[in-house]
Every structure is written in C-alpha cells, then in structure tokens.
Design an enzyme around this catalytic site. Structure first.
Site, PDB file in Angstrom:
ATOM      1  N   ARG A 130     -46.920 -14.420 -18.250  1.00  0.00           N
ATOM      2  CA  ARG A 130     -48.171 -13.781 -18.982  1.00  0.00           C
ATOM      3  C   ARG A 130     -49.778 -14.256 -17.859  1.00  0.00           C
ATOM      4  O   ARG A 130     -50.104 -13.477 -18.973  1.00  0.00           O
ATOM      5  CB  ARG A 130     -48.132 -14.017 -20.086  1.00  0.00           C
ATOM      6  CG  ARG A 130     -47.206 -14.330 -21.234  1.00  0.00           C
ATOM      7  CD  ARG A 130     -47.199 -14.416 -22.738  1.00  0.00           C
ATOM      8  NE  ARG A 130     -46.501 -13.895 -23.066  1.00  0.00           N
ATOM      9  CZ  ARG A 130     -46.224 -14.084 -24.552  1.00  0.00           C
ATOM     10  NH1 ARG A 130     -46.957 -14.697 -25.423  1.00  0.00           N
ATOM     11  NH2 ARG A 130     -45.250 -13.445 -25.088  1.00  0.00           N
TER      12      ARG A 130
ATOM     13  N   ASP B 275     -56.739 -13.920 -37.415  1.00  0.00           N
ATOM     14  CA  ASP B 275     -56.042 -14.252 -36.236  1.00  0.00           C
ATOM     15  C   ASP B 275     -56.507 -15.076 -35.512  1.00  0.00           C
ATOM     16  O   ASP B 275     -57.805 -15.154 -35.478  1.00  0.00           O
ATOM     17  CB  ASP B 275     -55.117 -12.611 -35.747  1.00  0.00           C
ATOM     18  CG  ASP B 275     -53.199 -13.131 -34.973  1.00  0.00           C
ATOM     19  OD1 ASP B 275     -52.594 -12.823 -35.368  1.00  0.00           O
ATOM     20  OD2 ASP B 275     -53.766 -13.781 -33.852  1.00  0.00           O
TER      21      ASP B 275
HETATM   22  C1  LIG Z   1     -45.591 -12.694 -34.925  1.00  0.00           C
HETATM   23  S1  LIG Z   1     -47.149 -12.922 -34.408  1.00  0.00           S
HETATM   24  C2  LIG Z   1     -46.891 -12.606 -36.513  1.00  0.00           C
HETATM   25  C3  LIG Z   1     -47.767 -11.229 -37.757  1.00  0.00           C
HETATM   26  C4  LIG Z   1     -47.190 -10.693 -38.674  1.00  0.00           C
HETATM   27  N1  LIG Z   1     -47.732 -11.767 -39.675  1.00  0.00           N
HETATM   28  C5  LIG Z   1     -45.391 -10.139 -38.942  1.00  0.00           C
HETATM   29  O1  LIG Z   1     -44.679 -10.854 -39.635  1.00  0.00           O
HETATM   30  O2  LIG Z   1     -45.351  -9.282 -38.448  1.00  0.00           O
HETATM   31  C6  LIG Z   1     -47.669 -14.288 -35.413  1.00  0.00           C
HETATM   32  C7  LIG Z   1     -49.485 -13.614 -34.844  1.00  0.00           C
HETATM   33  O3  LIG Z   1     -49.676 -15.329 -34.943  1.00  0.00           O
HETATM   34  C8  LIG Z   1     -50.678 -15.954 -34.520  1.00  0.00           C
HETATM   35  N2  LIG Z   1     -51.404 -17.208 -34.460  1.00  0.00           N
HETATM   36  C9  LIG Z   1     -50.533 -17.770 -33.391  1.00  0.00           C
HETATM   37  N3  LIG Z   1     -51.138 -19.167 -33.785  1.00  0.00           N
HETATM   38  C10 LIG Z   1     -52.101 -19.311 -34.647  1.00  0.00           C
HETATM   39  C11 LIG Z   1     -53.215 -20.006 -34.892  1.00  0.00           C
HETATM   40  N4  LIG Z   1     -52.892 -21.256 -34.670  1.00  0.00           N
HETATM   41  N5  LIG Z   1     -54.366 -19.599 -36.027  1.00  0.00           N
HETATM   42  C12 LIG Z   1     -54.197 -18.390 -36.413  1.00  0.00           C
HETATM   43  N6  LIG Z   1     -53.681 -17.312 -35.500  1.00  0.00           N
HETATM   44  C13 LIG Z   1     -52.207 -17.773 -34.923  1.00  0.00           C
HETATM   45  C14 LIG Z   1     -50.914 -14.797 -33.180  1.00  0.00           C
HETATM   46  O4  LIG Z   1     -52.000 -14.792 -32.566  1.00  0.00           O
HETATM   47  C15 LIG Z   1     -49.389 -13.535 -34.004  1.00  0.00           C
HETATM   48  O5  LIG Z   1     -50.926 -12.461 -33.845  1.00  0.00           O
END
Ligand SMILES: C[S@@+](CC[C@H](N)C(=O)[O-])C[C@H]1O[C@@H](n2cnc3c(N)ncnc32)[C@H](O)[C@@H]1O
Length: 292
Positions: free
Chosen positions: A54, A158
């Site tokens: 990445r 996010d």
């Molecule tokens: C796999 S996606 C899940 C999306 C959606 N909730 C779903 O279930 O389809 C995980 C998301 O969590 C976000 N994320 C990771 N760490 C985070 C944090 N500390 N605070 C806010 N968002 C975070 C990532 O940027 C990513 O967009």
C-alpha cells in the site's frame, strides 16, 4: 535499443522498486506503532506485505527510497500542515474499506420489523460509525425513506478522508448495485450519462438526509450528539482488546438510553466491560434504559 540515459533511468527505477519492495522488521515496527497510535489499528507481523503493497507507490512518487526515510518524512516533516496531510494519506492507504450495499442484510430486516414500530414516527438519528464509502448509510436511508414515516437523519463517520469524499458524492461504479433491491434501485439511483455511464448516483432527496464527517473512534465523539441507532460493523476486527474497549465505551456513550447498537456478525463484545449494553440477538445490543 535504449540510449545510455534511458538505461540509467531504468537502472534507477529498478533500484528504487527493489528498495521499496521489502521492509525490514525494524522499519515495519515503526509503521505498526504509528498506525496503532493514530487509528487503533493492530497490524500483526504477517501484514508486512500489506504495508509494502500500500505504501510503495507513494515512496516512489516522492522519490524516497527507504521506508525509514519515508517514516522520518511522515513524522518530522517541518511544515505541520503538510505533515498532517501526509499522515492522513498514510491512514487512507493503511485502512481497509471493503463494504457494499445491504451488507449483512439481516440487520436491515431487523430494523424494519422490530424498530420502526417501536420508534412510532418519532424523529430518529442514526450513525454509521466507520461508514467507509457510504453504502451502509445509504442502504439505511433507502429503508427509512421507504418505510419510516417520521423524520430521520443519518451521520456517517470514518477516519479515512478519501472514502468520506466518495461517500459525500454518492457516486458508485454501476457494478456495485447488485445487492440493492430493484425497487430501491429504481427509486433512489440514477444511471450516469456520457463518460459517467458506468456509474450510479444516489438521488439528492436521499443524500440530503445523510451527512459524512471525519471521526476517529478512539477519540471523544461527544460532538456527534446522541443516536437512536448505531452501526459499528466490521471495524472492531482491526482492533486489539484495549482499543475495542476504548471504542465501545466511546460509542456506547453516544447511544440514547434504549438505543440500538449493531455490530458485524463476525464480531463480539465478549470480554469487554460494557454492562450498559444488553444483548438482544447475536450482533444486536440495546443500551439499558437505566444506563445513566
Ligand atoms: C471494512 S470497513 C467497514 C465498512 C462498513 N461499516 C461495513 O460494515 O461494510 C472499516 C472502516 O473502518 C474505518 N476505520 C478504521 N479505524 C478507524 C478508526 N479508528 N476510527 C474510525 N474509522 C476507522 C476504516 O477507514 C474503514 O473504512
């Protein structure tokens, strides 16, 4: 045949690609600690290839040849504003944002059949915490607009600024429509035209109920206000126990008494201190009415 200059350029490129295609254990440790402090994300040692995959093109873009040099650039860059931008860039690159419309459909069925009647037409605030590119928030918006005859608002947050930009625009590749029920597709999605014919756009009337902003689930979330329904799905899988605890305490503090929390079906709150949340069904919790 390549000229001498071109051969030199090629040799230089090969050298750079070579250097950025691996990361030493010590350098990996720097990034691992940094992303843990910044986003709470736990990268196991098996994720070395992910970090290289990445970040390597960013190193090449900058002409930086080692991960150690890039780390210094990232953390001690003199201009604070540029450093912040670069750090956000790395967060964007190292987060995993997979999502799709109506993911874990059982939750949407639950909301429709169990919550709409209980809410009884009252104004409702919902939160898609870790919204990624917005599909979760818009899936809920489609359901509410079609079946909930009350006022409602959705906030999506996010830590990744790039996915939030996509979410706010509400434009997706046409291929992503496959989980959207036909009736919603017709009602809430418009096919792009000309150069955008392979995209779909969420209609403005739906988007106007949904706003997106950046929030780190590890930090205080008080500014967001209180919610009747929270989606916290498929993000805790990236956290260790102490981050999960911090996040669940923060998120639970944003739920109204009696409010509902949905977590991913592969996630669990077992072993965490969250007595104010009562398990209703697997992956569905309610904040106790006497929680304060
Ligand atoms: C796999 S996606 C899940 C999306 C959606 N909730 C779903 O279930 O389809 C995980 C998301 O969590 C976000 N994320 C990771 N760490 C985070 C944090 N500390 N605070 C806010 N968002 C975070 C990532 O940027 C990513 O967009």
């Amino acid at each position: 045949m390549n000229s001498q200059g071109e051969q030199k350029d090629l040799a230089f490129v090969h050298q750079m690609v070579g250097q950025t295609s691996t990361i030493s254990d010590a350098d990996f440790e720097l990034y691992r600690n940094w992303i843990y402090q910044s986003a709470g994300i736990s990268l196991t040692p098996t994720k070395k290839a992910l970090v290289v995959g990445r970040l390597s093109s960013r190193l090449r873009e900058l002409g930086v040849t080692t991960y150690r040099d890039y780390f210094e650039y990232l953390t001690t860059f003199t201009n604070q504003q540029e450093r912040k931008l670069e750090q956000q860039r790395v967060i964007n690159l190292l987060t995993t944002n997979e999502t799709y419309f109506f993911r874990e459909e059982a939750h949407f069925t639950y909301i429709q059949h169990s919550l709409f009647a209980a809410w009884a037409g009252q104004p409702i605030r919902c939160w898609s915490a870790a919204s990624s590119t917005g599909e979760e928030a818009y899936s809920l918006a489609m359901l509410l607009d079609s079946h909930y005859p009350g006022r409602w608002q959705i906030v999506g947050t996010d830590i990744n600024s790039q996915v939030l930009h996509i979410a706010s625009q509400g434009i997706y590749p046409m291929l992503r429509h496959e989980h959207i029920p036909q009736v919603y597709l017709k009602k809430y999605c418009r096919k792009g035209i000309g150069s955008k014919q392979d995209t779909l756009k969420i209609v403005h009337s739906l988007r106007s109920h949904v706003k997106f902003e950046r929030a780190n689930l590890q930090r205080s979330l008080d500014d967001l206000g209180l919610f009747d329904l929270v989606f916290l799905r498929n993000v805790m899988i990236y956290f260790d126990k102490s981050t999960k605890q911090r996040v669940i305490t923060n998120v639970a503090s944003r739920l109204k008494n009696g409010g509902i929390l949905l977590i991913g079906h592969s996630e669990t709150l077992n072993g965490l201190d969250c007595n104010e949340l009562q398990l209703l069904q697997p992956s569905i919790y309610q904040k106790r009415s006497n929680a304060d």
